[in-house]
Enzyme design. Structure first.
Site, PDB file in Angstrom:
ATOM      1  N   ASP A   1       0.844  -1.185   0.000  1.00  0.00           N
ATOM      2  CA  ASP A   1       0.000   0.000   0.000  1.00  0.00           C
ATOM      3  C   ASP A   1       0.887   1.245   0.000  1.00  0.00           C
ATOM      4  O   ASP A   1       1.606   1.503   0.968  1.00  0.00           O
ATOM      5  CB  ASP A   1      -0.909   0.006   1.234  1.00  0.00           C
ATOM      6  CG  ASP A   1      -1.855   1.185   1.189  1.00  0.00           C
ATOM      7  OD1 ASP A   1      -2.815   1.131   0.399  1.00  0.00           O
ATOM      8  OD2 ASP A   1      -1.620   2.183   1.900  1.00  0.00           O
TER       9      ASP A   1
ATOM     10  N   TYR B   1       3.375   9.795   0.842  1.00  0.00           N
ATOM     11  CA  TYR B   1       4.281   9.147   1.814  1.00  0.00           C
ATOM     12  C   TYR B   1       5.755   9.463   1.506  1.00  0.00           C
ATOM     13  O   TYR B   1       6.641   9.158   2.295  1.00  0.00           O
ATOM     14  CB  TYR B   1       4.077   7.623   1.854  1.00  0.00           C
ATOM     15  CG  TYR B   1       2.670   7.190   2.225  1.00  0.00           C
ATOM     16  CD1 TYR B   1       1.782   8.056   2.850  1.00  0.00           C
ATOM     17  CD2 TYR B   1       2.218   5.895   1.946  1.00  0.00           C
ATOM     18  CE1 TYR B   1       0.486   7.657   3.177  1.00  0.00           C
ATOM     19  CE2 TYR B   1       0.923   5.491   2.273  1.00  0.00           C
ATOM     20  CZ  TYR B   1       0.068   6.385   2.876  1.00  0.00           C
ATOM     21  OH  TYR B   1      -1.210   5.985   3.204  1.00  0.00           O
TER      22      TYR B   1
ATOM     23  N   LYS C   1      -2.132   6.098  -4.324  1.00  0.00           N
ATOM     24  CA  LYS C   1      -3.249   7.029  -4.109  1.00  0.00           C
ATOM     25  C   LYS C   1      -2.965   8.406  -4.686  1.00  0.00           C
ATOM     26  O   LYS C   1      -1.837   8.900  -4.579  1.00  0.00           O
ATOM     27  CB  LYS C   1      -3.522   7.162  -2.603  1.00  0.00           C
ATOM     28  CG  LYS C   1      -3.627   5.835  -1.890  1.00  0.00           C
ATOM     29  CD  LYS C   1      -3.916   5.980  -0.423  1.00  0.00           C
ATOM     30  CE  LYS C   1      -3.640   4.679   0.304  1.00  0.00           C
ATOM     31  NZ  LYS C   1      -2.251   4.541   0.755  1.00  0.00           N
TER      32      LYS C   1
ATOM     33  N   HIS D   1      -7.190   9.632  -2.492  1.00  0.00           N
ATOM     34  CA  HIS D   1      -6.720   9.483  -1.108  1.00  0.00           C
ATOM     35  C   HIS D   1      -7.714  10.058  -0.091  1.00  0.00           C
ATOM     36  O   HIS D   1      -7.975   9.451   0.947  1.00  0.00           O
ATOM     37  CB  HIS D   1      -5.350  10.161  -0.969  1.00  0.00           C
ATOM     38  CG  HIS D   1      -4.510   9.616   0.130  1.00  0.00           C
ATOM     39  ND1 HIS D   1      -3.146   9.516   0.053  1.00  0.00           N
ATOM     40  CD2 HIS D   1      -4.836   9.134   1.344  1.00  0.00           C
ATOM     41  CE1 HIS D   1      -2.668   9.003   1.172  1.00  0.00           C
ATOM     42  NE2 HIS D   1      -3.685   8.766   1.976  1.00  0.00           N
TER      43      HIS D   1
HETATM   44  N1  LIG Z   1      -5.651   6.015   3.201  1.00  0.00           N
HETATM   45  C1  LIG Z   1      -5.229   6.694   4.218  1.00  0.00           C
HETATM   46  O1  LIG Z   1      -5.564   7.861   4.431  1.00  0.00           O
HETATM   47  C2  LIG Z   1      -4.283   6.024   5.175  1.00  0.00           C
HETATM   48  C3  LIG Z   1      -4.081   6.599   6.441  1.00  0.00           C
HETATM   49  C4  LIG Z   1      -3.232   5.928   7.321  1.00  0.00           C
HETATM   50  C5  LIG Z   1      -2.628   4.741   6.934  1.00  0.00           C
HETATM   51  N2  LIG Z   1      -2.824   4.232   5.692  1.00  0.00           N
HETATM   52  C6  LIG Z   1      -2.146   2.994   5.236  1.00  0.00           C
HETATM   53  O2  LIG Z   1      -2.325   1.982   6.219  1.00  0.00           O
HETATM   54  C7  LIG Z   1      -1.040   1.520   6.653  1.00  0.00           C
HETATM   55  C8  LIG Z   1      -1.088   1.054   8.094  1.00  0.00           C
HETATM   56  O3  LIG Z   1      -1.527   2.054   8.969  1.00  0.00           O
HETATM   57  P1  LIG Z   1      -0.551   2.861   9.958  1.00  0.00           P
HETATM   58  O4  LIG Z   1       0.804   2.881   9.396  1.00  0.00           O
HETATM   59  O5  LIG Z   1      -1.227   4.140  10.232  1.00  0.00           O
HETATM   60  O6  LIG Z   1      -0.592   2.095  11.324  1.00  0.00           O
HETATM   61  P2  LIG Z   1      -0.547   0.577  11.849  1.00  0.00           P
HETATM   62  O7  LIG Z   1      -0.281  -0.374  10.753  1.00  0.00           O
HETATM   63  O8  LIG Z   1      -1.757   0.426  12.665  1.00  0.00           O
HETATM   64  O9  LIG Z   1       0.701   0.654  12.817  1.00  0.00           O
HETATM   65  C9  LIG Z   1       1.994   0.799  12.345  1.00  0.00           C
HETATM   66  C10 LIG Z   1       2.912   0.989  13.553  1.00  0.00           C
HETATM   67  O10 LIG Z   1       2.857  -0.160  14.387  1.00  0.00           O
HETATM   68  C11 LIG Z   1       4.147  -0.692  14.580  1.00  0.00           C
HETATM   69  N3  LIG Z   1       4.026  -2.159  14.507  1.00  0.00           N
HETATM   70  C12 LIG Z   1       3.925  -2.931  13.397  1.00  0.00           C
HETATM   71  N4  LIG Z   1       3.804  -4.219  13.724  1.00  0.00           N
HETATM   72  C13 LIG Z   1       3.845  -4.286  15.061  1.00  0.00           C
HETATM   73  C14 LIG Z   1       3.797  -5.363  15.984  1.00  0.00           C
HETATM   74  N5  LIG Z   1       3.684  -6.613  15.561  1.00  0.00           N
HETATM   75  N6  LIG Z   1       3.862  -5.067  17.304  1.00  0.00           N
HETATM   76  C15 LIG Z   1       3.974  -3.782  17.722  1.00  0.00           C
HETATM   77  N7  LIG Z   1       4.028  -2.725  16.896  1.00  0.00           N
HETATM   78  C16 LIG Z   1       3.969  -2.975  15.583  1.00  0.00           C
HETATM   79  C17 LIG Z   1       5.005  -0.129  13.466  1.00  0.00           C
HETATM   80  O11 LIG Z   1       6.335   0.034  13.915  1.00  0.00           O
HETATM   81  P3  LIG Z   1       7.641  -0.349  13.044  1.00  0.00           P
HETATM   82  O12 LIG Z   1       7.408   0.090  11.632  1.00  0.00           O
HETATM   83  O13 LIG Z   1       8.709   0.436  13.727  1.00  0.00           O
HETATM   84  O14 LIG Z   1       7.815  -1.824  13.175  1.00  0.00           O
HETATM   85  C18 LIG Z   1       4.348   1.199  13.197  1.00  0.00           C
HETATM   86  O15 LIG Z   1       4.853   2.184  14.073  1.00  0.00           O
HETATM   87  C19 LIG Z   1      -0.159   2.753   6.426  1.00  0.00           C
HETATM   88  O16 LIG Z   1       1.216   2.457   6.501  1.00  0.00           O
HETATM   89  C20 LIG Z   1      -0.647   3.192   5.073  1.00  0.00           C
HETATM   90  O17 LIG Z   1      -0.131   2.374   4.056  1.00  0.00           O
HETATM   91  C21 LIG Z   1      -3.670   4.849   4.813  1.00  0.00           C
END
Ligand SMILES: NC(=O)c1ccc[n+]([C@@H]2O[C@H](COP(=O)([O-])OP(=O)(O)OC[C@H]3O[C@@H](n4cnc5c(N)ncnc54)[C@H](OP(=O)(O)O)[C@@H]3O)[C@@H](O)[C@H]2O)c1
Length: 439
Positions: free
Chosen positions: A169, A174, A203, A236
């Site tokens: 994704d 980003y 996006k 997005h």
């Molecule tokens: N469309 C939109 O507007 C939008 C908005 C937000 C996000 N997104 C997409 O969704 C993806 C995921 O969401 P997100 O990045 O917001 O948050 P998330 O996936 O809920 O959390 C990511 C965070 O959790 C940590 N993490 C990962 N695996 C873990 C585990 N097993 N145990 C503990 N901590 C862990 C990661 O740290 P490390 O990387 O340091 O391991 C990172 O800091 C984004 O990267 C993006 O691609 C889209």
């Protein structure tokens, strides 16, 4: 001393510890059973032992003073006790694992395990895929890349491909698509994967909403990723920003400069991208029900997904039901509660620290993150956790070989507290801001 009987106490079943890039986890449940005196001479202890293959495992054992005495610990009581205090007490690196691993509590006459159990499967099965309304298949699980620094994301994506991830994704905003593209192309060159087996999402950023800029936005992403097509391209956000080089343009007073371009017009330009082969599928992100209805009425090509924030504290049940009715797939972003979001406040409850999630994790011998990911897959949602940490990339992927029970799914549903973590409040006065509506 014997292993806890699974019929007697299903919840405290034997839990095999999993190995992810040299990391192993030790859980400790203080008070897993009642005190010995109150519990018919039975005391539950937890110990960690070393397997001959140098894999670590944990066995829950019951200590029985008189061998003839049978435990009468009722399952319900044990489960209730677990609900109070699950703790993951240690995460350790296993670089030089000692010959004899110290037990958390001394356990007399503990026999070493000589054989891995039949159900221990270090190679996780493949992640399921879901059919989109336009006929393409989308893996139900992929790697998020928001906030992944370019110098880290290249290694992360490459590692993920080796582990088995096939969906990534991405987004122009980003600011790391070049690094993601490098990893993808190197992996293809090294025959680790074929392009046709990858599913790449990106996006259209808010500064490209004007229909005349949509193609440019998409081309920019394709150039950065160094790919000839995307599998899925999303709008997005429904709100447009002033076009230009600034990703978030501000006025002199620090307010975001927006435009009133109607996302329905943006959508019509998105359809052209499909027709000219720049992307196979198109969808939206952060759109509410009414906004989707508006597109739905005029679209030649209807959105196949809506990517929205979704985790146990924001379960999106009403939006999910609406999307299901339309045949639109919900892609769950921030499924772990985005613990590293830049605007996190100390009073925000961390999803991964939730006691119930930890309890369920323990009962399956899994991590809280695996529970959050599995929860979305079982709801029929696609899920995209982000990590740049090799061991987490591995463990987050290992979610296909266990199942949450109906009761656990309900309990997770009930954690909903409508807690939106990615709210973009700075543009909440925009006429297309999506989160004023109930869903
Ligand atoms: N469309 C939109 O507007 C939008 C908005 C937000 C996000 N997104 C997409 O969704 C993806 C995921 O969401 P997100 O990045 O917001 O948050 P998330 O996936 O809920 O959390 C990511 C965070 O959790 C940590 N993490 C990962 N695996 C873990 C585990 N097993 N145990 C503990 N901590 C862990 C990661 O740290 P490390 O990387 O340091 O391991 C990172 O800091 C984004 O990267 C993006 O691609 C889209």
């Amino acid at each position: 001393m014997r292993k806890i009987n699974t019929i007697l106490c299903k919840f405290t079943n034997k839990n095999w510890f999993r190995y992810y890039s040299g990391e192993y986890r030790i859980f400790h449940f203080p008070g897993i059973s009642k005190a010995k005196e109150e519990n018919n001479g039975v005391e539950t202890v937890m110990s960690k032992i070393q397997l001959p293959s140098s894999k670590a495992c944990v066995v829950l054992t019951e200590k029985i003073d008189e061998p003839s005495k049978k435990s009468r610990t009722p399952t319900k009581n044990v489960a209730n006790t677990i609900l109070k205090e699950p703790q993951e007490c240690t995460v350790e690196k296993v670089e030089n694992m000692p010959e004899k691993v110290k037990c958390l509590r001394p356990v007399p006459r503990l026999k070493p395990v000589t054989k891995l159990p039949a159900e221990y499967n270090p190679k996780p099965p493949e992640i399921p895929a879901i059919k989109l309304r336009d006929g393409y298949m989308m893996p139900m699980f992929g790697l998020g890349t928001w906030g992944s620094a370019p110098e880290k994301v290249e290694a992360a994506v490459k590692h993920a491909i080796k582990v088995g991830y096939r969906m990534f994704d991405c987004a122009h905003v980003y600011e790391n698509e070049k690094a993601v593209g490098k990893a993808i192309n190197k992996s293809i060159e090294e025959c680790l994967v074929k392009r046709k087996n990858l599913f790449i999402t990106s996006k259209l950023w808010n500064t490209y909403h004007h229909p005349d800029l949509v193609l440019e936005g998409c081309r920019r992403t394709l150039d950065d990723l160094n790919l000839s097509y995307l599998n899925l391209y999303l709008i997005h956000w429904p709100m447009g920003y002033k076009a230009g080089n600034e990703l978030i343009p501000y006025d002199a007073c620090g307010r975001v400069l927006t435009t009133r371009v109607d996302y329905v017009e943006t959508w019509k330009a998105m359809e052209k991208l499909v027709e000219s082969g720049y992307t196979r599928s198109i969808g939206v992100s952060n759109f509410n029900k009414n906004q989707i209805e508006r597109i739905w009425k005029v679209a030649k090509i209807r959105p196949v997904v809506n990517q929205v924030e979704c985790h146990p504290y924001l379960t999106q049940q009403r939006l999910m039901a609406f999307l299901k009715e339309k045949g639109i797939v919900l892609v769950a972003y921030s499924p772990l509660g985005a613990p590293a979001r830049p605007w996190v406040k100390s009073e925000d409850p961390p999803v991964l620290e939730d006691n119930l999630i930890k309890t369920i994790a323990f009962s399956h011998g899994r991590t809280p993150a695996q529970i959050c990911i599995r929860y979305q897959i079982q709801r029929g949602n696609v899920v995209i956790p982000k990590s740049v940490t090799p061991s987490r990339i591995e463990s987050n992927f290992d979610v296909a070989s266990f199942e949450l029970t109906g009761q656990e799914m309900k309990m997770l549903d009930n954690l909903d507290r409508k807690l939106r973590l990615v709210a973009l409040e700075s543009v909440s006065n925009h006429p297309h801001y999506p989160f004023h509506d109930a869903f």
